[in-house]
Scaffold this motif. Structure first.
Motif, PDB file in Angstrom:
ATOM      1  N   THR A 180      -6.619 -33.883  18.905  1.00  0.00           N
ATOM      2  CA  THR A 180      -5.258 -34.294  18.553  1.00  0.00           C
ATOM      3  C   THR A 180      -5.259 -35.647  17.854  1.00  0.00           C
ATOM      4  O   THR A 180      -6.198 -36.445  17.974  1.00  0.00           O
ATOM      5  N   ARG A 181      -4.174 -35.904  17.148  1.00  0.00           N
ATOM      6  CA  ARG A 181      -4.020 -37.180  16.444  1.00  0.00           C
ATOM      7  C   ARG A 181      -4.015 -38.340  17.430  1.00  0.00           C
ATOM      8  O   ARG A 181      -4.625 -39.383  17.184  1.00  0.00           O
ATOM      9  N   TYR A 234      -6.497 -37.926   9.942  1.00  0.00           N
ATOM     10  CA  TYR A 234      -5.763 -36.904  10.708  1.00  0.00           C
ATOM     11  C   TYR A 234      -4.533 -36.485   9.917  1.00  0.00           C
ATOM     12  O   TYR A 234      -4.090 -37.178   8.986  1.00  0.00           O
ATOM     13  N   GLY A 263     -11.449 -38.512  13.509  1.00  0.00           N
ATOM     14  CA  GLY A 263     -10.353 -37.682  13.010  1.00  0.00           C
ATOM     15  C   GLY A 263     -10.260 -36.320  13.655  1.00  0.00           C
ATOM     16  O   GLY A 263     -10.989 -35.992  14.595  1.00  0.00           O
ATOM     17  N   THR A 264      -9.336 -35.534  13.118  1.00  0.00           N
ATOM     18  CA  THR A 264      -9.087 -34.175  13.606  1.00  0.00           C
ATOM     19  C   THR A 264      -9.639 -33.168  12.588  1.00  0.00           C
ATOM     20  O   THR A 264      -9.712 -33.472  11.393  1.00  0.00           O
ATOM     21  N   GLN A 286      -9.550 -43.631  10.198  1.00  0.00           N
ATOM     22  CA  GLN A 286      -8.954 -42.495  10.907  1.00  0.00           C
ATOM     23  C   GLN A 286      -8.521 -41.452   9.878  1.00  0.00           C
ATOM     24  O   GLN A 286      -7.866 -41.791   8.890  1.00  0.00           O
ATOM     25  N   GLN A 295       4.710 -38.110  13.065  1.00  0.00           N
ATOM     26  CA  GLN A 295       3.630 -38.927  13.609  1.00  0.00           C
ATOM     27  C   GLN A 295       4.075 -40.358  13.896  1.00  0.00           C
ATOM     28  O   GLN A 295       3.674 -40.950  14.903  1.00  0.00           O
ATOM     29  N   ARG A 342      -7.404 -32.088   8.902  1.00  0.00           N
ATOM     30  CA  ARG A 342      -7.366 -32.983   7.739  1.00  0.00           C
ATOM     31  C   ARG A 342      -8.772 -33.242   7.198  1.00  0.00           C
ATOM     32  O   ARG A 342      -8.959 -33.387   5.989  1.00  0.00           O
ATOM     33  N   GLN A 397      -6.029 -42.795   3.651  1.00  0.00           N
ATOM     34  CA  GLN A 397      -7.299 -42.259   4.134  1.00  0.00           C
ATOM     35  C   GLN A 397      -8.275 -42.077   2.979  1.00  0.00           C
ATOM     36  O   GLN A 397      -9.461 -42.424   3.088  1.00  0.00           O
ATOM     37  N   ALA A 452      -7.433 -39.141  18.632  1.00  0.00           N
ATOM     38  CA  ALA A 452      -8.200 -39.790  17.567  1.00  0.00           C
ATOM     39  C   ALA A 452      -7.825 -41.266  17.467  1.00  0.00           C
ATOM     40  O   ALA A 452      -8.703 -42.133  17.301  1.00  0.00           O
TER      41      ALA A 452
END
Length: 574
Positions: free
Chosen positions: A266-267, A292, A313-314, A290, A461, A317, A300, A270
């Motif tokens: 999950t964000r 996500y 990260g997840t 990071q 988010q 993404r 990013q 992370a």
């Protein structure tokens, strides 16, 4: 044909004669002369009476001549050619139809004698009884005792996937085993040790003492430890130390490819990991970023173009950026999978496999998971062929640091009891099954004067990050969350977890309860259930290897005051 109706054609229609002769209206004359009503005298309608002379229907052959055998209901019914099967040679010889003939002669007489022509029973005699299927199997294997676990199962979960049957065979590390051991003794450098002290970790936890030497030695590591046992430092600190080998800290080129990857489900998780790993990496001059979903990718991508050493990260993404050609994992030599079991639960198994295959051949893999599902087992089989396996003894869910209680309540009292439990000065986390209920509970608590925020998938988010920060900073003491969103909550001072909706799987219970009692602190988990759910709850706790007290509760009861930390007068004077 209307010209024959003499009484109606002369304008003396008695039906509308409203004068004094109203009684002479023949159509309403109920007396003895009723038969004199000319409008209803059918005998005067000669043309319509002679139905045989109607020319429009007279062009048909007479129906009485018997030439249409299909509709002749008389004594000659056997002459109906439409049902005479003798004229249909190909269809009458049914034994020649190989698709339906199982090498035995067939006559229509035998068809009547078959046990049943119903689709449900034909040809089923050689099958095993239906109670042998998955739904009824528990009845054969121990009656009701094993029934509810399978009801708890979701999707394609099958009994052989049961994690209880496949606990990690791990090398246990006791707290007494690490007494007097420092991070320096484990092989970490001075800058990293100083950064850990600033993070509030002057000495290693058991899981850290167990895994750090193996990571530095270059071994694959499979760690079993619940959240809150210090596993982020357990993989974060040695990962940074490992990257510093062979002059790794001097690689400062713009656009350099990342050398370490940390995957989280999950964000929120992370972000939590990055908050721990980033200061450790910065202490030796390494950079993290990071990656996500849920936010624009511009920043990013910009960080990747400048060059980073560690990505947190997840899977979603990360895979997007790989497909766009903006991320290259070919130089990643250390990969970490945190909460791998939850990653698989969310459907990330295949993306994770694809991502791991893009990393450098022979790279080091570190996998942390509270349980070993079929999905996690497949990851271990492919990417960690011979790992060092560790778990923390005494750090499981039955740990003495967590008090488990189950309140059996009436449905009408549920919200009021939650309100009373949450009305306290310390931090409380409430779990709900749905996003709508999480939002409603947060609003209800706010209306009652209890500062609360929600955390669920309908929030963007920025809002999720802000709400979580409010809990961390202490601006609010109550957070109402759904399961997926709450997996990223790593707040050390949550002392009470309330399960407003009981979980469906024991794994969910383990992860929920792991939000409290962290880092050796004391915590309480309260599950609120109706009477009808007691049996399922007992079985679920049994599979999680947890003992809990069941208490009947109503609003204002002493048990609620106790769990909320508000000592009653009786206890104060005791």
């Amino acid at each position: 044909g209307r010209d024959d109706r003499a009484p109606r054609s002369n304008g003396e229609r008695p039906a509308y004669n409203r004068g004094e002769n109203r009684t002479e209206r023949p159509s309403y004359n109920r007396g003895e002369n009723r038969t004199e009503r000319p409008a209803y005298n059918r005998d005067d309608r000669a043309p319509r009476g002679d139905r045989a002379e109607r020319p429009s229907y007279n062009d048909r052959a007479p129906r009485s001549n018997g030439e249409r055998p299909a509709y002749n209901r008389g004594e000659n019914r056997t002459e109906r050619p439409s049902y005479n099967r003798d004229d249909r040679a190909p269809r009458s010889d049914r034994s020649e139809r190989p698709a339906y003939n199982n090498d035995r002669p067939f006559t229509r007489g035998e068809r009547i004698e078959r046990p049943s022509t119903r689709r449900i029973s034909a040809g089923r005699d050689d099958r095993a009884p239906r109670r042998d299927n998955n739904f009824d199997r528990p009845r054969d294997a121990g009656a009701d005792k094993n029934f509810y676990p399978n009801r708890d199962a979701k999707g394609n979960f099958t009994p052989e996937d049961d994690v209880v049957l496949e606990r990690l065979e791990a090398q246990a590390t006791l707290a007494v085993d690490v007494e007097g051991i420092s991070f320096t003794d484990l092989g970490l450098g001075g800058n990293i040790v100083a950064a850990l002290a600033e993070l509030g970790a002057p000495s290693p936890f058991p899981i850290q003492a167990a895994t750090i030497p193996d990571v530095i030695a270059g071994k694959d590591v499979l760690g079993r430890g619940r959240t809150g046992s210090g596993k982020t430092i357990a993989f974060g600190a040695p990962l940074v130390e490992k990257l510093m080998e062979n002059g790794g800290g001097k690689k400062r080129a713009m656009g350099r490819k990342p050398r370490a990857l940390i995957l989280a489900p999950t964000r929120e998780l992370a972000l939590q990991i990055d908050r721990t790993v980033q200061p450790i990496a910065r202490s030796v001059g390494l950079f993290t970023t990071q990656i996500y979903g849920g936010v624009p990718q511009g920043r990013q991508v910009g960080a990747l173009q400048r060059g980073v050493d560690i990505i947190v990260g997840t899977p979603g993404r990360i895979e997007d950026l790989i497909e766009q050609g903006r991320l290259d994992l070919s130089e990643v030599t250390i990969t970490v999978l945190d909460e791998a079991d939850h990653m698989c639960d969310l459907g990330f198994l295949e993306p994770v496999q694809r991502i791991l295959r893009r990393t450098a051949n022979g790279g080091q893999k570190l996998l942390f998971s509270a349980t070993l599902d079929k999905g996690v087992a497949s990851l271990v089989k492919e990417f960690l062929p011979s790992p060092a396996v560790h778990e923390v003894a005494g750090e499981d869910q039955a740990s003495a640091t967590i008090d488990h209680r189950v309140l059996v309540v009436e449905h009408r009292d549920k919200d009021r009891i939650i309100e009373e439990l949450a009305n306290r000065n310390e931090k409380t986390l409430i779990f709900s099954r749905t996003r709508a209920y999480a939002e409603r509970l947060a609003d209800q608590l706010e209306d009652a004067g209890i500062r609360a925020v929600s955390l669920h998938g309908d929030l963007n988010q920025a809002r999720r990050t802000r709400n979580l920060a409010q809990l961390t900073s202490g601006r609010v003491n109550v957070l109402v969350a759904t399961d997926v969103a709450a997996r990223g909550i790593h707040v050390d001072d949550i002392t009470l977890v309330i399960q407003a909706d009981a979980p469906d799987e024991y794994k969910t219970y383990l992860h929920r309860s792991g939000r409290t009692g962290r880092a050796g602190k004391v915590g309480t988990v309260v599950t609120i259930i109706p009477k009808a759910r007691q049996r399922r709850m007992t079985d679920l706790l049994g599979r999680a290897e947890i003992e809990a007290d069941y208490v009947q509760a109503r609003p204002g009861d002493e048990i609620i005051e106790e769990l909320a930390g508000r000592m009653t007068n009786k206890k104060l004077t005791a």
